[in-house]
Design an enzyme around this catalytic site. Structure first.
Site, mmCIF file in Angstrom:
data_model
loop_
_atom_site.group_PDB
_atom_site.id
_atom_site.type_symbol
_atom_site.label_atom_id
_atom_site.label_comp_id
_atom_site.label_asym_id
_atom_site.label_seq_id
_atom_site.Cartn_x
_atom_site.Cartn_y
_atom_site.Cartn_z
ATOM 1 N N ASP A 88 1.708 -3.572 -1.931
ATOM 2 C CA ASP A 88 1.606 -4.533 -3.029
ATOM 3 C C ASP A 88 2.750 -4.411 -4.021
ATOM 4 O OD1 ASP A 88 0.897 -2.123 -4.091
ATOM 5 O OD2 ASP A 88 -0.897 -2.817 -5.109
ATOM 6 N N GLU A 121 3.009 -3.018 -14.498
ATOM 7 C CA GLU A 121 3.074 -4.477 -14.383
ATOM 8 C C GLU A 121 2.215 -5.175 -15.424
ATOM 9 O OE1 GLU A 121 3.456 -4.630 -9.519
ATOM 10 O OE2 GLU A 121 1.497 -4.387 -10.434
#
Ligand code: NAD
Length: 349
Positions: A237, A66
């Site tokens: 998450d 990410e």
């Protein structure tokens, strides 16, 4: 924005893992967590002026990579981070990261830093800062479920910032609990190793779940959670990865960092798109109330947001002043005539 005395603007201060560890140990881990929580809280207070976007994720069967960008208009920052739950079997970290701050006016980077250690610190500081606002007053006992890389940081954040005195630990892997007990021994908290999540949450006012598994896991079921508890759920998450049974979410007041990201990644991905949540910055600025009574279940569905990493890098940059805990990286081309990049390359022959 002042860089830590670079000899040339083209040199970028770089904080290695080694220097990060030295900086933390010189400062003291609990002091670091407290100071860092203050930087994060300050940035939550000015939340509205930041550029915000859900992180840019690249998913694979094994995990996720990410990018997490943000800017306050003067400084731009981003973090590169991965999440690979099976990495530990290969002797690798589940989460590794590095990040950068840049001066918006020139676009030049002013800090490059390791962020694997810093992410554990900023996540713990955020969890504890949020718990300070939402947990029952005088909470003394923490149930810590998932005793991997994040866990000791989480424990010490809750001790330093919330005043936790007792920690009850559980992990499906006993060696993880033994490791955490060993690391936390002598840190002025009482420690209890538990055989089940049910046992871990006995008498706890705060429950932290920080487990890693790329699936819809159910670490806590509805019948386990009594009135008045604060749940700090930070392990779920990314899409397809949750920790809590959805009935717990229905009974709780849920607090989040940035809803467009949490609705994709957090435990609330199990809920309808209009499931009500409160943004944490609104509680911190006093715009809305957090905990209103002692029977309320407050739940922080923490997925980690770019502004927390920005705060952490800002903190490290300030802490570097007057130290030698960085290297100057020759990372930016710097021709004498800015338009003569080609000539500079030719002269290097
Ligand atoms: P880790 O792999 O080092 O540790 C995870 C631990 O969870 C392991 O010890 C594992 O045995 C345990 N576990 C797995 N399933 C379990 C279960 N059902 N019950 C109890 N224990 C279980 O990972 P880590 O670096 O500590 O990270 C933990 C999680 O937190 C990861 O999912 C990571 O992505 C997430 N994380 C979130 C944030 C955030 O800001 N929210 C920041 C960093 C990490």
């Amino acid at each position: 924005m002042k860089a830590p005395t670079p000899s040339k603007l083209a040199y970028v201060p770089f904080v290695s893992v080694d220097n990060m560890m030295k900086l933390i140990l010189r400062t003291g881990i609990e002091t670091t967590l407290k100071e860092l929580a203050k930087y994060i809280e300050d940035d939550f207070r000015r939340w509205e002026l930041f550029d915000k976007t859900p992180r840019v994720a690249s998913h694979s069967a094994e995990g996720v990579i990410e990018l997490m960008p943000t800017s306050d208009g003067e400084v731009y920052g981003f973090k590169y981070v991965n999440g690979h739950p099976s990495n530990t079997k290969e002797g690798l970290q589940t989460v590794t990261a590095f990040g950068l701050l840049a001066d918006v006016a020139s676009g030049y980077p002013v800090l490059l830093s390791e962020m694997t250690v810093l992410t554990a610190l900023r996540t713990a500081a955020t969890s504890a800062m949020v718990a300070k606002h939402l947990a029952p007053k005088n909470a003394k006992t923490l149930a810590l479920i998932g005793n991997g890389a994040q866990s000791e940081f989480q424990a010490l954040g809750m001790k330093a910032i919330v005043g936790i005195e007792h920690i009850r630990l559980y992990d499906i892997d006993k060696t993880a609990t033994e490791k955490a007990m060993h690391n936390l021994a002598g840190m002025n908290v009482t420690l209890t190793a538990c055989q089940s999540p049910q046992e871990a949450i006995e008498g706890a006012e705060i429950i932290t779940t920080c487990t890693a598994d790329k699936q819809y896991a159910t670490i806590l079921t509805d019948n386990m959670v009594g009135a008045g508890i604060h749940i700090n759920a930070i392990g779920g998450d990314c899409p397809g990865k949750t920790e809590l049974h959805k009935d717990i979410l229905s009974r709780s007041d849920v607090f989040v960092e940035y809803p467009p990201q949490t609705r994709i990644e957090g435990d609330i991905q199990q809920m309808p798109d209009d499931f009500p949540v409160t943004e944490m910055w609104e509680v911190i600025t006093g715009k809305v109330k957090g905990r209103t009574n002692d029977r309320q279940i407050t739940l922080f569905d923490g997925v980690g947001f770019a502004i927390e990493d920005f705060s952490a890098l800002r903190y490290i940059k300030d802490k570097l002043q007057g130290t030698d805990l960085f290297q100057q990286l020759d990372m930016l081309a710097d021709p004498d005539d800015p338009r003569d990049l080609f000539g500079m390359v030719q002269r290097a022959k």
